[in-house]
Design a protein around this motif. Structure first.
Motif, PDB file in Angstrom:
ATOM      1  N   GLY A 129       0.831  -1.201   0.000  1.00  0.00           N
ATOM      2  CA  GLY A 129       0.000   0.000   0.000  1.00  0.00           C
ATOM      3  C   GLY A 129       0.862   1.245   0.000  1.00  0.00           C
ATOM      4  O   GLY A 129       0.589   2.208  -0.719  1.00  0.00           O
ATOM      5  N   GLU A 130       1.917   1.207   0.786  1.00  0.00           N
ATOM      6  CA  GLU A 130       2.825   2.346   0.893  1.00  0.00           C
ATOM      7  C   GLU A 130       3.560   2.573  -0.432  1.00  0.00           C
ATOM      8  O   GLU A 130       3.715   3.706  -0.892  1.00  0.00           O
ATOM      9  N   ILE A 131       3.978   1.485  -1.058  1.00  0.00           N
ATOM     10  CA  ILE A 131       4.660   1.601  -2.351  1.00  0.00           C
ATOM     11  C   ILE A 131       3.709   2.191  -3.391  1.00  0.00           C
ATOM     12  O   ILE A 131       4.067   3.102  -4.127  1.00  0.00           O
ATOM     13  N   SER A 132       2.477   1.690  -3.385  1.00  0.00           N
ATOM     14  CA  SER A 132       1.486   2.190  -4.334  1.00  0.00           C
ATOM     15  C   SER A 132       1.245   3.681  -4.129  1.00  0.00           C
ATOM     16  O   SER A 132       1.113   4.445  -5.083  1.00  0.00           O
ATOM     17  N   ARG A 133       1.205   4.087  -2.849  1.00  0.00           N
ATOM     18  CA  ARG A 133       0.987   5.506  -2.544  1.00  0.00           C
ATOM     19  C   ARG A 133       2.147   6.352  -3.070  1.00  0.00           C
ATOM     20  O   ARG A 133       1.957   7.421  -3.627  1.00  0.00           O
ATOM     21  N   LYS A 134       3.360   5.842  -2.873  1.00  0.00           N
ATOM     22  CA  LYS A 134       4.543   6.579  -3.337  1.00  0.00           C
ATOM     23  C   LYS A 134       4.543   6.708  -4.851  1.00  0.00           C
ATOM     24  O   LYS A 134       4.890   7.760  -5.394  1.00  0.00           O
ATOM     25  N   ILE A 135       4.153   5.621  -5.513  1.00  0.00           N
ATOM     26  CA  ILE A 135       4.117   5.662  -6.974  1.00  0.00           C
ATOM     27  C   ILE A 135       3.056   6.662  -7.447  1.00  0.00           C
ATOM     28  O   ILE A 135       3.301   7.469  -8.340  1.00  0.00           O
TER      29      ILE A 135
END
Ligand code: ZN
Lengths: 193, 172
Positions: A129-135
C-alpha cells in the motif's frame, strides 16, 4: 439504423448516425470505448469511483458536442483528448484540496506522512500500500503534459504518433515528454529498484 | 530515503533513445545502433535494466467485476437521456436564434436600448456610429457565444493541456 447492426459499423459511421440523432449509435460507441476510457481515467486517478465518474463525464461531453466534431480526427483521438482534459482538470482541482506532492525527491514528504499515519504493523499488505501511494504521488508530481504522454505510452501502450494526435503536438515533443517523465520517475522511485 | 548516487546514469546522448527503445519505439537502424552500444557500455545496460524494473511498477492494475460494467452502462444511459432532454430544450431556444435572426435581435436590442435611454435620460447621442452599428458591436459577443454553444469543439475552450503548459519548465 437501416445500414446494419451497430456493432458491425465503423466509428465514423456510428458518429454520423449519432449526429443524426440515432441514440443506439452513440450507445455503441460507449460500449466500444467504455473500458479503455475507464482505464485511462483510472491511470490518472487510481480510484475506481473517480475513474468511473470522469470517464462517464467524458462520454457526456462527447455526446453534447458531437455536432461540433467534424471527423477530421478519428473519434477516439477526439474523445481521448476530452477525457485527458477532464482527468487533468480533476487532478488540478484535487491538488487544491488534498494533493500531497512527493517533492524534493528526498523522502521528506513520505516521512511526514508515515508519522501522520502510523497504521498497523508493517506487514506485506501495508508495505505494498505504501509503495502504491509513493508511486501515485510520484506520478502526481509530473507536469500535466509529461504525465499525459507517459500514461498513454507506459500504461496504455499507444504509439507516439497516436499520443501526438491526442495531445495535438509534434511527435518529437511527445518523445521529450516521455523521456523527462521517465527520468523524474526513476529519481522519485529509485528506492524501489 | 532516496539515495541519489544509486541512480544509474546512461550516456547523455543515448538516454532518450534508450527510453524509446524500451517502449519499442525505435526504428530498425536505431535498434541496431543501440544494441551495438549496449554491448560495450555497462552504464547504459544497467539504465535499461532499471527501466525494466521500475516502469512496470507504475501501473496499478484494476479489474472491475462484470456487475461494475453493467451498472456503468445503466448509469451512463440515464445520464445521456438527461443530457438529450436538456439538449432538446436548448435546441428549441437556438432554432429561434439562427444567424439570420442575429441582425433582427441586434435591431431589437438597439430599439430597447434606445427606448430605455430615451426614457431614463431623455437624450440619445449617436456620436460617430449610427445606432444600429453601435449596438451590433455590443451584440457580437453574444452572437459568438451562440456559435460557441451550438458548434464549438469543447477542447478549444477547455484546453488544459495548453493552459498548464507552463508547469513543464519546472522539471526540465
Ligand atoms: Zn552508454
Amino acid at each position: 439504423m437501416g445500414t446494419g447492426r451497430p456493432e458491425e459499423l465503423g466509428d465514423e459511421t456510428l458518429v454520423t448516425l449519432a449526429q443524426k440523432g440515432e441514440h443506439k449509435a452513440f450507445e455503441e460507441l460507449v460500449e466500444r470505448y467504455k473500458q479503455k476510457a475507464y482505464r485511462i481515467a483510472f491511470d490518472f486517478t487510481r480510484d475506481r469511483e473517480e475513474a468511473k465518474d470522469l470517464s462517464q463525464e467524458a462520454f457526456l461531453r462527447a455526446f453534447t458536442h458531437l455536432n461540433g466534431f467534424d471527423q477530421r480526427a478519428s473519434f477516439y483521438t477526439w474523445f481521448y483528448r476530452i477525457l485527458v482534459n477532464l482527468c487533468l482538470d480533476y487532478r488540478r482541482r484535487g491538488q487544491r484540496v488534498s494533493w500531497q506532492p512527493f517533492e524534493e525527491h528526498d523522502g521528506k514528504t513520505a516521512e511526514k506522512n508515515e508519522i501522520a499515519n502510523p497504521g498497523p504493523s508493517p506487514d506485506r499488505e501495508a508495505m505494498s500500500g505504501e509503495i502504491s501511494r509513493k508511486i501515485g504521488a510520484a506520478l502526481n508530481s509530473l507536469p500535466p503534459k509529461q504525465r499525459t504522454a507517459f500514461v498513454l505510452k507506459n500504461h496504455e501502450g499507444l504509439s507516439i504518433r497516436e499520443i501526438a494526435k491526442i495531445m495535438q503536438t509534434a511527435e518529437g515533443t511527445v518523445k521529450t515528454h516521455i523521456h523527462r517523465a521517465v527520468l523524474a520517475l526513476r529519481q522519485s522511485l529509485a528506492e524501489l529498484v | 530515503m532516496t539515495d541519489m548516487s544509486s541512480i544509474q546514469k546512461a550516456c547523455k546522448n543515448y538516454e532518450q533513445d534508450l527510453v524509446l527503445h524500451y517502449y519499442g519505439e525505435s526504428s530498425p537502424e536505431e535498434r541496431e545502433r543501440i544494441q551495438a552500444h549496449l554491448q560495450g557500455c555497462p552504464s547504459c545496460s544497467r539504465f535499461l535494466d532499471e527501466l525494466r524494473t521500475v516502469l512496470p511498477l507504475t501501473v496499478k492494475a484494476d479489474e472491475p467485476p462484470e456487475s461494475f460494467w453493467e451498472s456503468y452502462s445503466r448509469e451512463l444511459r440515464q445520464r445521456l437521456m438527461t443530457a438529450r432532454e436538456k439538449n432538446a430544450w436548448w435546441e428549441g431556444i437556438f432554432s429561434f436564434l439562427r444567424p439570420w435572426a442575429v441582425p433582427t435581435l441586434a435591431t431589437a436590442v438597439v430599439l430597447i436600448l434606445a427606448v430605455t435611454l430615451t426614457l431614463t435620460r431623455g437624450t440619445w447621442h449617436t456620436r460617430d456610429l449610427p445606432p444600429k452599428e453601435e449596438a451590433l458591436l455590443e451584440v457580437l459577443p453574444i452572437a459568438e457565444n451562440l456559435e460557441f454553444y451550438t458548434s464549438m469543439d469543447f477542447l478549444d475552450s477547455l484546453d488544459l493541456l495548453e493552459d498548464m503548459g507552463g508547469a513543464d519548465s519546472g522539471s526540465a
